[in-house]
Design an enzyme around this catalytic site. Sequence first.
Site: not given
Length: 418
Positions: A168, A309, A320, A341, A346, A405
């Site tokens: 991502c 994010h 975050e 998002k 996403h 990831f």
Amino acid sequence: MKRVVVTGLGLVTPLGCGVNHSWDNLLSGISGVKKITKFDPINHKCKVACEVPLGSAIDGKFNPEEWIEKKEIKKIDDFIQFSMAASEQAFLDSKIQISTELSLRSGAIIGSGIGGLPGIERAALDYYVNKKKISPFFITGRLINMAAGYASLKYNLKGPNYATVSACASGAHAIGESVRLIQSGKMDLMLTGGTEDAISPLGIEGFTACRALSTKYNDEPSKASRPFDEGRDGFVMGEGAGILILEEYEHAVKRDANIYCEITGYGMSADAYHYTLPEPTGDGAKRAMEDALNDAKINSDHIDYINAHGTSTPAGDQVEIKAIQDVFQANTNDVNISSTKSQTGHLLGAAGAIEAIFSVLAIKNQIMPSTINLENPIEHSKINIIKGAPKKEKIDYVLSNSFGFGGTNVSLIFKNIN
């Protein structure tokens, strides 16, 4: 080092095809989450996604025939089609012509997390179940680097031509690496960003199996993506592409280009903790943001807005927030954050690029998008998570976060110079 500015933008998102359509729908608080239509999701726990709307570009929708030669469409997966449309928009926006001389000093880096997953899935079924032959275009239409490859061929970009693949964070890494090539003096122009198309039975089931996707809001799709809300239960899969044209500052000034903003900071780090979960203290995210601030040669109190994010996952959002608190400390209550998002879902490898473009547009229009579905915010001290209406406020610096990831983290910083 050379300065790097943004001179062209292109978007294909769940909110529309085209920069203006996507941006206007973002500011209007429209959700791109709907029931999945690309296949029948009846046997899947997750039945919602953020698909790119199909139709005419005049209506803010996507039709590949408006951007790509008809004979080429069947050869390439949607992730390449999306990037080709967004790239064409970016070139039209920049009003630049690639001369023979500039061709050698122009390149393309376009990131993607998964690439042609739906095409691989279809071809496997055709080959093993339906006993059909494999197309000679199967490989070239699915490889992740072919988004940049097709752009290089179409626009005669003879500089670096490759993909970044970091889940991502792929799109953000692509932008950052493009910035470095221009800063070093090796390139004058880079076409860069990210693209993704993973809404397929295999993609949805795969992310559901690792408990990443939202499954609680199948009957209320527009409520499914809810970053920083206590009711969040996972992210919503999105698709699309975001492409930027970056130029060396003097090169852009010389041709009297429209300059959106400057990119001054690029920070990276690794959690080295877990292949899917973020490091609980937020140390990796914190170091990426600090690295970007150091690269931009500014303090945290210079940042006016953070495009987070913010995926709507239970662990990711909380970590975050903690990382932002640790970086901004006493200045935490002076910075505004939101997660776009909440409306786009996403977009995996395309997320960082699309959110970079939203950051650029926030500077251009001096307005911060809000976070929809934020009904019961998680504990976040004094952080100003924008909800409800977008916030009109002076914006000089924007920080955009992308985490992926594998424990990979990227932060980009954009500066208003107009």
